[in-house]
Design a protein around this motif. Structure first.
Motif, mmCIF file in Angstrom:
data_model
loop_
_atom_site.group_PDB
_atom_site.id
_atom_site.type_symbol
_atom_site.label_atom_id
_atom_site.label_comp_id
_atom_site.label_asym_id
_atom_site.label_seq_id
_atom_site.Cartn_x
_atom_site.Cartn_y
_atom_site.Cartn_z
ATOM 1 N N UNK A 323 37.512 46.008 32.026
ATOM 2 C CA UNK A 323 37.160 46.771 33.228
ATOM 3 C C UNK A 323 38.351 46.857 34.173
ATOM 4 N N UNK A 324 39.111 45.760 34.281
ATOM 5 C CA UNK A 324 40.297 45.770 35.148
ATOM 6 C C UNK A 324 41.324 46.774 34.646
ATOM 7 N N UNK A 325 41.347 46.978 33.335
ATOM 8 C CA UNK A 325 42.327 47.917 32.757
ATOM 9 C C UNK A 325 41.825 49.358 32.821
ATOM 10 N N UNK A 326 40.606 49.538 33.307
ATOM 11 C CA UNK A 326 40.119 50.901 33.521
ATOM 12 C C UNK A 326 38.985 51.339 32.615
ATOM 13 N N UNK B 43 50.188 31.907 50.070
ATOM 14 C CA UNK B 43 49.232 31.068 50.778
ATOM 15 C C UNK B 43 48.729 29.964 49.887
ATOM 16 N N UNK B 44 48.198 28.927 50.494
ATOM 17 C CA UNK B 44 47.696 27.812 49.674
ATOM 18 C C UNK B 44 46.395 28.181 48.974
ATOM 19 N N UNK B 45 46.007 27.341 48.093
ATOM 20 C CA UNK B 45 44.773 27.561 47.349
ATOM 21 C C UNK B 45 43.580 27.585 48.318
ATOM 22 N N UNK B 46 42.679 28.552 48.125
ATOM 23 C CA UNK B 46 41.495 28.666 48.987
ATOM 24 C C UNK B 46 41.751 29.454 50.255
ATOM 25 N N UNK B 47 42.943 30.042 50.374
ATOM 26 C CA UNK B 47 43.269 30.767 51.612
ATOM 27 C C UNK B 47 42.697 32.183 51.621
ATOM 28 N N UNK B 48 42.255 32.644 50.461
ATOM 29 C CA UNK B 48 41.673 33.995 50.382
ATOM 30 C C UNK B 48 42.600 35.005 49.733
ATOM 31 N N UNK B 49 43.716 34.518 49.179
ATOM 32 C CA UNK B 49 44.688 35.477 48.619
ATOM 33 C C UNK B 49 44.168 36.177 47.355
ATOM 34 N N UNK B 50 43.453 35.441 46.528
ATOM 35 C CA UNK B 50 42.917 36.097 45.311
ATOM 36 C C UNK B 50 41.822 37.085 45.663
ATOM 37 N N UNK B 51 40.996 36.736 46.675
ATOM 38 C CA UNK B 51 39.948 37.660 47.129
ATOM 39 C C UNK B 51 40.592 38.953 47.614
ATOM 40 N N UNK B 52 41.689 38.803 48.372
ATOM 41 C CA UNK B 52 42.388 39.987 48.867
ATOM 42 C C UNK B 52 42.943 40.808 47.701
ATOM 43 N N UNK B 53 43.521 40.099 46.705
ATOM 44 C CA UNK B 53 44.082 40.829 45.555
ATOM 45 C C UNK B 53 42.991 41.576 44.785
ATOM 46 N N UNK B 54 41.832 40.933 44.666
ATOM 47 C CA UNK B 54 40.731 41.600 43.946
ATOM 48 C C UNK B 54 40.287 42.869 44.663
ATOM 49 N N UNK B 55 40.285 42.816 45.985
ATOM 50 C CA UNK B 55 39.909 44.022 46.740
ATOM 51 C C UNK B 55 41.009 45.073 46.597
ATOM 52 N N UNK B 162 52.554 50.391 31.421
ATOM 53 C CA UNK B 162 52.509 51.462 30.433
ATOM 54 C C UNK B 162 51.931 52.767 30.992
ATOM 55 N N UNK B 163 51.064 52.661 31.995
ATOM 56 C CA UNK B 163 50.491 53.901 32.560
ATOM 57 C C UNK B 163 51.267 54.360 33.792
ATOM 58 N N UNK B 164 52.410 53.716 34.009
ATOM 59 C CA UNK B 164 53.253 54.036 35.164
ATOM 60 C C UNK B 164 52.413 54.069 36.448
ATOM 61 N N UNK B 165 51.820 52.926 36.820
ATOM 62 C CA UNK B 165 50.943 52.893 37.998
ATOM 63 C C UNK B 165 51.752 52.965 39.287
ATOM 64 N N UNK B 166 51.039 53.222 40.399
ATOM 65 C CA UNK B 166 51.780 53.306 41.657
ATOM 66 C C UNK B 166 52.059 51.916 42.209
ATOM 67 N N UNK B 167 51.295 50.917 41.744
ATOM 68 C CA UNK B 167 51.573 49.544 42.202
ATOM 69 C C UNK B 167 51.219 48.536 41.106
ATOM 70 N N UNK B 168 52.034 47.488 41.033
ATOM 71 C CA UNK B 168 51.722 46.386 40.117
ATOM 72 C C UNK B 168 51.237 45.216 40.964
ATOM 73 N N UNK B 169 50.044 44.750 40.657
ATOM 74 C CA UNK B 169 49.499 43.605 41.376
ATOM 75 C C UNK B 169 49.579 42.395 40.461
ATOM 76 N N UNK B 170 50.361 41.414 40.893
ATOM 77 C CA UNK B 170 50.566 40.242 40.033
ATOM 78 C C UNK B 170 49.960 39.017 40.708
#
Lengths: 411, 226
Positions: A323-326, B43-55, B162-170
């Motif tokens: 799903x993350x990959x689309x 940020x440290x663990x539990x700071x909300x960074x992964x939640x932000x990345x998921x959004x 591979x799809x030449x996205x506009x942003x890479x989220x790592x």
């Protein structure tokens, strides 16, 4: 248009390839999971092959019985002492009675006496065979569709001269004349007399009861075999109108009772009843086969559904990643549906091979000849796809509707 | 929002609900990433960074506030449209690589293109280009368990690119790697950024944040600019 094509190709074909990798990367698990389908498809094909054999037997029997317009009068054996005493008053079943019936009842077109003394030993020097010798009238083999494989059928001369000639079935030929491809012209001993083989009865398979039959002219029976009484085992009567069968039967019965001095030591049976009985039996068997096949495939389908739910439980993170990959809901729905159908085929393919085994067995090993047609395999494939879709639809729906974030974070 | 802004959040909040109790994990986050940026959220663990990345990755939706991706208000989009955006606009790189173990490197990289309905010929050309640019072409027929950790992460990056996205989220892209491989991957990110890719890294390691051009700090669900 190109986009739609690419979407469909990717949705079904490329997804299908990915599913193949998934299913075949775990061959043993896949096979065990689909064992129910294996059994279901194998039993469906085995039952179908025997059903075809039974249907052929019934059709052959109907043809051999001469069709619907035949009434058979059979001699009854007494069951009690009182009956035995009563039956002694009767003169028994005789050709003269049938001939009288033909004169008196205009519905009767032909009288076909049939003298059978049950099983008897036939022999040639050094060899013996159990057979069913039947003395018949000249039109008998035509009415009852006996086909002569080699040699000749009876001719009028055989009857005029009460000739000691016979036609025999293939199993008698195998026993008495092994290695002789055409025993026409050879002699065999029956009832202490030498009979010349003039023809061979053609039967499609060796289980046909006619392959054990020896036919010889009725006048020969009267003169040499039946003795002074000439009491017959049965008489077959051909009638004009099928719609008047019941009335003709009633008329014949009442006249025969008076000819037998009030004793009913015979049975009058319509072919129609026998055929109906056979067809009813066959219909019941068909229902049984459908029930067994549907039940076994249903059970197989339940096990596939179970394993699909387990598979999805094992691959929640993968679903999240896709799903993350689309991947759309439809991608995942189709993927797991294809996977379920493929899983069914893992069981169905060997099931088809196993289910075909009876059709390859030598005919000596089975009491009939099972056959399968292309339509039966198509039916199995159809059932497999149906069960695969039925078993996969809920698990696939569950996978397709997972929230991507929850699936991706699943531990 | 000017044309060079790839993503932008305005007063973004996220709460989770436990029964009737709301637990807020993100508070009025305002973030702007422009085309060509190489940024880190640290940020440290539990700071909300992964939640932000998921959004930001359109995997989750904010409770309130606004999130614009290439000018599109993500909050109002359907699940199907979000799937399209994840496929076309965003490349994900995960800490644990998230490669499918039964597929070889080539097929793993090919997956986003399959979901993007790209034709077979084009898919092969794009996968080849992506794998060659990351030096993995020779490893294309290997399964993930047959390659090293660094190669796995490079395969994951190839899949993201591979799809030449506009942003890479790592998301913690070096979290499962040794120091040598970490350095190698960070150099790779720098190189990709130099080629024009926009990259946003989530990390708790200052070494990783140090390689980026812009660092945001997140603490207790609040984002602070450097």
């Amino acid at each position: 248009m190109t986009d739609v094509r690419a979407r469909l190709v990717n949705l079904f074909f490329v997804n299908g390839q990915l599913c193949l990798i998934e299913v075949f990367s775990n061959k043993l698990r896949s096979f065990i999971s689909s064992f129910g389908i294996f059994l279901g498809v194998a039993s469906l094909l085995i039952l179908l092959s025997f059903m075809h054999a039974l249907r052929k037997n019934v059709t052959d029997s109907i043809v051999a019985m001469g069709g619907l317009d035949i009434i058979t009068i059979t001699k009854l054996a007494p069951e009690t002492n009182a009956e035995a005493l009563a039956f002694r008053r009767s003169p028994g079943l005789k050709l003269t009675q049938a001939e009288a019936l033909q004169r008196e009842i205009p519905e009767i077109t032909m009288v076909l006496p049939e003298a059978s003394s049950g099983h008897a030993e036939l022999s040639v020097p050094g060899k013996e065979a159990r057979a069913n010798p039947v003395a018949v009238s000249l039109p008998y083999s035509d009415v009852f569709n006996y086909q002569i494989g080699s040699g000749r059928a009876f001719v009028q001369d055989d009857f005029d001269q009460a000739a000691k000639v016979c036609v025999i079935g293939s199993r008698i030929q195998e026993r008495l004349f092994p290695g002789v491809p055409n025993p026409v012209g050879k002699s065999l001993l029956f009832n202490g007399m030498s009979f010349k083989v003039v023809g061979l009865i053609y039967t499609e398979d060796r289980w046909d009861w006619r392959s054990r039959t020896m036919l010889y002219p009725y006048p020969t029976y009267e003169r040499y075999v039946g003795g002074q009484d000439n009491v017959l085992g049965s008489i077959k009567i051909k009638v004009k109108t099928i719609s008047r069968l019941a009335q003709t039967k009633a008329e014949m019965t009442s006249r025969l009772i008076s000819m037998h001095r009030g004793v009913e030591d015979f049975d009058v049976v319509l072919n129609e009843d026998k055929i109906k009985e056979m067809e009813d039996t066959q219909r019941a068997l068909n229902i049984l086969i459908v029930v067994i096949a549907v039940l076994s495939l249903f059970i197989g389908g339940i096990s596939i559904m179970n394993i699909m739910f387990a598979t999805i439980g094992d691959r929640v993170r993968e679903i999240g990643l896709r799903k993350a990959l689309g991947a759309h809901k439809s991608d995942l729905f189709v993927q797991f549906l294809i996977e379920s159908v493929l899983l069914c085929f893992v069981g169905a393919m060997p099931g088809m091979v196993f289910g075909s085994i009876p059709t390859f067995l030598p005919t000596e090993l089975l009491p009939m000849t099972p056959t399968l047609a292309a339509a039966d395999y198509l039916l199995s494939i159809g059932f497999t796809i149906f069960v695969g879709i039925g078993a996969g639809v809920f698990p696939a729906w569950k996978a397709a509707n997972m929230r991507p974030i929850e699936a991706l974070q699943y531990a | 929002m000017d044309i060079a802004t790839v993503l932008e959040t305005k007063d973004l909040c996220k709460s989770y609900y436990l029964g009737n109790d709301a637990i807020q994990v993100l508070f009025d986050v305002n973030l702007c990433v422009r085309k060509g940026d190489f940024s880190a959220i640290m940020g440290p663990s539990g700071s909300g960074k992964s939640t932000l990345l998921n959004i930001l990755g359109c995997l989750d939706t904010p409770t309130s506030g606004e999130y614009l991706l290439n000018g599109l208000p993500v909050k109002t989009l359907s699940q199907s449209r979000l799937a399209d955006i994840r496929n076309r606009e965003i490349g994900f790189v995960f800490q644990n690589f998230n490669l499918l173990p039964k597929l070889d490197v080539f097929s793993n990289v090919e997956l986003p293109l399959i979901y993007g309905n790209v034709s077979k010929k084009e898919r092969h050309a794009l996968v080849e280009e992506s794998l060659k640019s990351l030096g993995l072409w020779e490893r294309r027929h290997h399964r993930p368990n047959e390659i090293s950790g660094g190669q796995k992460q490079r395969a994951a990056i190839a899949r993201a690119l591979v799809k030449k996205p506009c942003i890479i989220l790592a998301d913690e892209p070096t979290g499962n790697l040794d120091s040598v491989t970490t350095h190698e991957i960070l150099e790779l990110f720098k190189e990709l950024n130099a080629r024009g890719n926009t990259i946003l890294v989530i990390t708790h390691e200052s070494e990783v944040a140090g390689t980026t051009n812009k660092v945001f700090h997140i603490r207790d669900g609040r984002l602070y600019h450097d």
